[in-house]
Design an enzyme around this catalytic site. Structure first.
Site, PDB file in Angstrom:
ATOM      1  N   GLU A   1       0.868  -1.185   0.000  1.00  0.00           N
ATOM      2  CA  GLU A   1       0.000   0.000   0.000  1.00  0.00           C
ATOM      3  C   GLU A   1       0.900   1.228   0.000  1.00  0.00           C
ATOM      4  O   GLU A   1       1.631   1.473   0.964  1.00  0.00           O
ATOM      5  CB  GLU A   1      -0.914   0.014   1.234  1.00  0.00           C
ATOM      6  CG  GLU A   1      -2.129  -0.870   1.066  1.00  0.00           C
ATOM      7  CD  GLU A   1      -3.143  -0.741   2.208  1.00  0.00           C
ATOM      8  OE1 GLU A   1      -4.158  -1.450   2.167  1.00  0.00           O
ATOM      9  OE2 GLU A   1      -2.923   0.067   3.147  1.00  0.00           O
TER      10      GLU A   1
ATOM     11  N   ASP B   1      -5.446  11.166   8.701  1.00  0.00           N
ATOM     12  CA  ASP B   1      -4.162  10.636   9.158  1.00  0.00           C
ATOM     13  C   ASP B   1      -3.665  11.304  10.425  1.00  0.00           C
ATOM     14  O   ASP B   1      -3.867  12.494  10.645  1.00  0.00           O
ATOM     15  CB  ASP B   1      -3.111  10.797   8.067  1.00  0.00           C
ATOM     16  CG  ASP B   1      -3.289   9.753   6.969  1.00  0.00           C
ATOM     17  OD1 ASP B   1      -3.230   8.557   7.291  1.00  0.00           O
ATOM     18  OD2 ASP B   1      -3.531  10.141   5.810  1.00  0.00           O
TER      19      ASP B   1
ATOM     20  N   TYR C   1     -11.014  -3.572   3.700  1.00  0.00           N
ATOM     21  CA  TYR C   1     -10.035  -3.087   4.682  1.00  0.00           C
ATOM     22  C   TYR C   1     -10.813  -2.628   5.908  1.00  0.00           C
ATOM     23  O   TYR C   1     -11.538  -1.636   5.855  1.00  0.00           O
ATOM     24  CB  TYR C   1      -9.265  -1.933   4.038  1.00  0.00           C
ATOM     25  CG  TYR C   1      -8.144  -1.325   4.862  1.00  0.00           C
ATOM     26  CD1 TYR C   1      -8.211  -1.171   6.239  1.00  0.00           C
ATOM     27  CD2 TYR C   1      -6.988  -0.873   4.219  1.00  0.00           C
ATOM     28  CE1 TYR C   1      -7.184  -0.599   6.958  1.00  0.00           C
ATOM     29  CE2 TYR C   1      -5.945  -0.284   4.930  1.00  0.00           C
ATOM     30  CZ  TYR C   1      -6.051  -0.159   6.301  1.00  0.00           C
ATOM     31  OH  TYR C   1      -5.038   0.420   7.005  1.00  0.00           O
TER      32      TYR C   1
END
Lengths: 269, 407
Positions: free
Chosen positions: A50, A61, A176
């Protein structure tokens, strides 16, 4: 058209192995080292890569990936240079699946069709756009489908059952699961909280199931490998690489960090 | 005079069910937030139709905010401009000194009804932060305000006000250390504390339903203006002028007039040191469509799609994006967007202060500057309405520094 993600996960499933999926922010700390670091990841036993495309406003993030993105951008890393790096990587590695992970605006500016075409040519297998849920992805999706690139989607602890079924229907490659409500690299893994949601996801989808966010140690990785098909390690790895003083040092750090994780995943009781 | 009738939420044009104004808007957020947005959509849809909720909101607007705000004829400013009659909608007279409180009163009340005990907000100039801290204090909610390090320095008084009100102000040191980065940090907080936290977005941007909700809460400005025009002048204005950063005061003024075709609308962006200098914050005038902070709209980015650092003398306009409904109004031609430089805004700041005894916020000074230009091109029997979105007390330090005056 076959996609490397399918081929890889089928092979893993046959051999009973779990996938190690490292995430790195491309271009940090030095854009010159990008391709060598990718090969080092594969050499360390990674199954799917990734690759974080740096964005100026990475709202999902934590500080580690924020800072890595800022450094990479300041050194001129763009979506285009990441795609080019994948093309160079592919000269020596035709098989390891590559997923680009990032935010939508760089793809907007590149142009959906041009990006999908160039990414497919470079050997990109999947795209994970953190800020683009499947509902908003239709136009991009059409371009990706045309080039055989898979859209990878996240499932969160807050995702409802109805929505999970919707996402499962849209997803390709793998699903995911984000292990906690938060930003990348923030919390520690709460292993006990995983079994329930992973079971529910399994009941809705036959796709391989990856778990990420908060996996920092070999012990975490082994515990997740008991429940999921793939283990994603991001911030903890980015933190290792960022202090490298040379390309060789960066590659050694990658291998030194991932080796015990790979070992723990392969030697579970 | 029935002010409360104006305060009920009415809307004349709506986006589609998932918040798209044509190609703009939508919900571009990480998966963890999708459910929270659905909950918010549902809660807003429910409570906006609830009589008790709306009565409480109307009452707060009247007795706490101090609405309606006057519609004031700026006689000397009009004489100087030499054209259309200039009227000022005095949002600077609201409690806390700007239009921002219209929205925070509504959203904090919604948070309260949703059972959220903690509110967070982002702020640029500090006005939205102060307005959030104010309503949180009153409802007993804990409040965290994210503010860029750069803005903390240029808006020190507002930072202290927020702290006095019991809010925690967290300095944001990532990226350009201004409003856009404060928004990123607030989003990160929300994702991490989603169960008990309500995010009060301060402008008509962000993911659906924020652009609609923030507009609706601010639309009281336009509804009042419409009624006051009829009462005081027996006609609608020929033109509306409002500054646009994210665009909440402009959207609040414009929205009730959208279907009144003869009323022209002008959004005034920050041209900073000039549009050609690249140092500005005029996303509608000089940007292009893209995706930032949860919605598709005009924004300022480079060729790689990285969001650019912006510049404006006014912290509240120093933002590289804009609300999606403005993008839609621009493309459809219903509203026109122009830009005014730092210098022009500062001149207007002094003009209004000296001619009318009203000290405008630097944000609002952009609208005043363009209003004077536009009035000069219009006839004396026409009327131009400028939204004076906030008062300038917070900006005296900035103005003094720019003019090399030590206080």
């Amino acid at each position: 058209m076959s996609n490397r993600l399918d081929t890889r996960f089928e092979a893993l499933s046959r051999s009973g192995r779990k996938a190690l999926v490292p995430f790195i922010t491309m271009g940090d700390p030095d854009p010159e080292w990008m391709v060598d670091i990718l090969h080092a990841l594969v050499k360390s036993g990674s199954d799917v890569l990734e690759l974080g495309v740096p964005f100026s406003d990475p709202a999902a993030d934590g500080p580690v990936i924020q800072m890595a993105s800022e450094r990479a951008i300041s050194r001129g890393v763009t979506l285009r240079s990441v795609v080019d790096a994948v093309a160079t990587f592919r000269c020596r590695d035709p098989d390891t699946p590559v997923v680009l992970m990032g935010y939508l605006n760089p793809i907007e500016r590149y142009g959906y069709a041009a990006f999908a075409r160039d990414a497919a040519r470079a050997g990109v297998d999947g795209i994970l756009t953190v800020d683009c849920p499947p509902e908003e992805m239709k136009a991009l999706r059409d371009c990706l489908d045309e080039q055989g690139i898979y859209p990878i989607f996240l499932v969160a602890p807050t995702t409802t059952s109805a929505r999970l079924r919707f996402i499962a229907g849209q997803a390709r490659g793998y699903l995911y699961y984000v292990s906690f409500k938060g930003i990348t690299g923030a919390n520690s893994l709460d292993r006990a909280s995983l079994a329930g949601p992973l079971g529910e996801i399994r009941s809705c989808s036959d796709l391989p199931l990856a778990v990420g966010f908060g996996i920092k140690t070999a012990e975490d990785a082994a515990a997740v490998a008991d429940l999921a098909d793939a283990v994603v390690i991001g911030s903890a790895l980015v933190e290792q690489v960022r202090n490298a003083v040379s390309c060789d040092d960066a590659c050694e750090r990658v291998m030194g960090f991932l080796a015990p994780i790979r070992h723990a995943m392969d030697n579970r009781d | 005079m029935s002010s409360e009738a104006d305060q009920t939420i009415l809307t004349t044009s709506e986006p589609d069910e998932s918040g798209h104004f044509g190609p703009y808007g939508g919900s571009y957020v990480a998966e963890t937030l999708m459910h929270a947005l659905d909950e918010l959509k549902e809660a807003y849809g429910r409570w906006r139709q609830d009589e008790e909720f709306m009565a409480r909101l109307d009452s707060d607007l009247t007795y706490y905010v101090g609405r309606p705000s006057p519609l004031y004829f700026a006689r000397r400013l009009t004489e100087l401009a030499g054209g259309a009659r200039i009227l000022l909608k005095r949002e600077d007279l609201n409690h806390t000194g700007a239009h921002k409180i219209n929205n925070t009163v509504g959203q904090a009340l919604l948070a309260h009804y949703m059972g959220k005990s903690r509110v967070i907000a982002e702020t640029g100039a500090g006005q939205h932060g102060v307005a959030s801290a104010t309503v949180a204090a009153r409802l007993g909610q804990s409040c965290v305000v994210y503010m860029g390090e750069v803005d903390i320095h240029r808006q020190a008084i507002n930072v202290f006000r927020m702290r006095l009100l019991g809010a925690e102000v967290r300095s944001v040191t990532s990226g350009s250390k201004t409003l856009k980065d404060a928004l990123n940090e607030a989003m990160r907080d929300w994702v991490s504390n989603i169960d008990d936290t309500y995010y009060i977005i301060g402008t008509v941007a962000g993911p659906h339903p924020y652009p609609v909700m923030v507009r609706d809460f601010n639309a009281v400005v336009g509804r009042e203006a419409c009624r006051q025009m009829m009462e005081q002048y027996d006609t609608l204005p020929d033109a509306l002028v409002a500054c646009v950063g994210g665009g909440s005061n402009a959207m609040g003024l414009f929205h009730p007039f959208i279907e009144d075709a003869p009323v022209k609308m002008f959004g005034v962006e920050a041209a900073g040191r000039g549009l050609s200098s690249g140092q500005h914050a005029a996303s509608l005038c000089a940007g292009r469509p893209g995706v930032l902070h949860g919605c598709r709209s005009y924004l300022m980015d480079d060729d790689a799609g990285q969001i650019m650092h912006t510049h404006s003398v006014s912290a509240g306009l120093d933002y590289p994006g804009v609300g999606p409904e403005h993008a839609w109004l621009k493309d459809s031609g219903r509203a026109e967007y122009v830009a005014v430089t730092d210098q022009e805004a500062l001149e207007a700041f002094h003009r209004l202060t000296r001619l009318e005894g009203i000290l405008p916020a630097l944000e609002s000074s952009h609208a005043v500057a363009y209003g004077m230009k536009l009035a000069a091109e219009m006839k004396a029997d026409q009327t131009l309405l400028v939204n004076l979105s906030g008062r300038g007390d917070k900006d005296v330090q900035t103005v003094a520094e720019l003019e090399n005056i030590s206080l």
